[in-house]
Design a protein around this motif. Structure first.
Motif, mmCIF file in Angstrom:
data_model
loop_
_atom_site.group_PDB
_atom_site.id
_atom_site.type_symbol
_atom_site.label_atom_id
_atom_site.label_comp_id
_atom_site.label_asym_id
_atom_site.label_seq_id
_atom_site.Cartn_x
_atom_site.Cartn_y
_atom_site.Cartn_z
ATOM 1 N N CYS A 91 30.038 33.977 58.705
ATOM 2 C CA CYS A 91 30.279 33.532 57.328
ATOM 3 C C CYS A 91 30.775 34.677 56.455
ATOM 4 C CB CYS A 91 29.024 32.883 56.754
ATOM 5 S SG CYS A 91 28.661 31.286 57.533
ATOM 6 N N PHE A 103 32.677 37.138 57.566
ATOM 7 C CA PHE A 103 34.096 37.243 57.922
ATOM 8 C C PHE A 103 34.878 36.107 57.253
ATOM 9 C CE2 PHE A 103 33.232 39.997 61.792
ATOM 10 C CZ PHE A 103 34.087 41.018 61.419
ATOM 11 N N ARG A 104 34.304 34.909 57.265
ATOM 12 C CA ARG A 104 34.960 33.755 56.608
ATOM 13 C C ARG A 104 35.202 34.046 55.130
ATOM 14 N NH1 ARG A 104 30.789 29.416 55.549
ATOM 15 N NH2 ARG A 104 30.369 30.945 53.919
ATOM 16 N N ASP A 105 34.179 34.565 54.452
ATOM 17 C CA ASP A 105 34.280 34.789 53.015
ATOM 18 C C ASP A 105 35.310 35.871 52.666
ATOM 19 O OD1 ASP A 105 32.348 32.840 52.828
ATOM 20 O OD2 ASP A 105 30.713 34.232 52.381
ATOM 21 N N TYR A 165 38.046 36.337 54.587
ATOM 22 C CA TYR A 165 39.213 35.992 55.408
ATOM 23 C C TYR A 165 40.539 36.282 54.698
ATOM 24 C CZ TYR A 165 42.321 33.332 58.429
ATOM 25 O OH TYR A 165 43.338 32.962 59.270
ATOM 26 N N GLU A 166 40.642 35.916 53.425
ATOM 27 C CA GLU A 166 41.892 36.144 52.679
ATOM 28 C C GLU A 166 42.203 37.635 52.583
ATOM 29 O OE1 GLU A 166 44.098 33.867 51.887
ATOM 30 O OE2 GLU A 166 42.738 32.415 52.798
ATOM 31 N N PHE A 172 41.380 39.951 54.755
ATOM 32 C CA PHE A 172 41.873 40.373 56.071
ATOM 33 C C PHE A 172 43.309 39.900 56.270
ATOM 34 C CE2 PHE A 172 37.321 40.842 56.931
ATOM 35 C CZ PHE A 172 37.307 42.039 57.622
ATOM 36 N N SER A 173 43.575 38.643 55.938
ATOM 37 C CA SER A 173 44.927 38.084 56.108
ATOM 38 C C SER A 173 45.951 38.874 55.303
ATOM 39 C CB SER A 173 44.961 36.620 55.671
ATOM 40 O OG SER A 173 44.187 35.844 56.552
ATOM 41 N N ILE A 175 41.345 37.738 62.773
ATOM 42 C CA ILE A 175 39.951 37.850 63.199
ATOM 43 C C ILE A 175 39.752 36.971 64.428
ATOM 44 C CG2 ILE A 175 37.541 37.441 62.559
ATOM 45 C CD1 ILE A 175 38.499 37.702 59.591
ATOM 46 N N LEU A 183 34.727 27.930 59.437
ATOM 47 C CA LEU A 183 35.320 29.204 59.852
ATOM 48 C C LEU A 183 36.831 29.040 60.035
ATOM 49 C CD1 LEU A 183 32.654 30.316 62.496
ATOM 50 C CD2 LEU A 183 32.684 30.732 60.022
ATOM 51 N N PRO A 184 37.628 29.909 59.398
ATOM 52 C CA PRO A 184 39.087 29.769 59.454
ATOM 53 C C PRO A 184 39.736 30.573 60.581
ATOM 54 C CG PRO A 184 38.508 31.360 57.778
ATOM 55 C CD PRO A 184 37.206 30.889 58.388
ATOM 56 N N PHE A 185 38.936 31.037 61.541
ATOM 57 C CA PHE A 185 39.483 31.831 62.644
ATOM 58 C C PHE A 185 38.950 31.295 63.966
ATOM 59 C CE2 PHE A 185 35.928 33.966 60.553
ATOM 60 C CZ PHE A 185 34.991 34.040 61.577
#
Length: 153
Positions: free
Chosen positions: A49, A51-53, A55-56, A58-59, A65, A85-87
């Motif tokens: 979560c 990493f999810r939060d 995510y933008e 990182f992108s 990820i 999770l977007p990855f």
């Protein structure tokens, strides 16, 4: 066993959709490859979560990820759906990739010993070289440390 400044071991694993995913698919991008023990457990859920939060963030830094555990595709799908999770999460059923990265280790808990995945993260640059590694990860503040490394801070 440090892999720092070495070519990241390539692999092909199945993702939550049953698709084959290879590390080499992401040449030209930075890859945050994180190994975690098990879907739906407290530490692993917090890490995913976090990493999810971010995510933008990182992108925006050209980073992908990828999470890896021994859980099967169905468990990964439930984990992804439950927490948005977007990855992708990859299935390392025989712990072959975990072994290549040196994270398949003897663990001790409550007086018993067993083999398992040691929570670890690797940052792989656009050329496929490991430029940072975190082993025996403590989840709190971990994602911020990975982002700082990506930003060159």
């Amino acid at each position: 066993m440090s892999l720092l400044n070495q070519k990241a071991p390539d692999f092909t694993l199945e993702n939550e959709k049953g698709e084959q995913v290879s590390l080499s698919d992401f040449k030209g991008k930075q890859v945050v490859l994180y190994f975690y023990p098990k879907d739906m457990t407290p530490g692993c859920t917090t890490e995913a979560c976090d990493f999810r939060d971010a995510y933008e963030d990182f992108s925006s830094l050209n980073a992908v990820i990828l999470g890896v555990s021994m859980d099967d595709a169905n468990k990964h799908t439930k984990f992804i759906e439950k927490h948005g999770l977007p990855f992708s999460l990859l299935v390392d059923a025989n712990h072959e990739v975990a072994a290549k990265y040196g994270v398949w280790v003897l663990k001790k808990m409550y007086g018993r010993e067993y083999m398992g995945i040691e929570r670890s993260t690797f940052l792989i640059n656009e050329e496929g070289v490991i430029v940072a590694e975190w082993r025996k990860v403590k989840v709190k503040n971990h994602i911020a440390a990975v982002l700082s490394q990506l930003k060159g801070e």
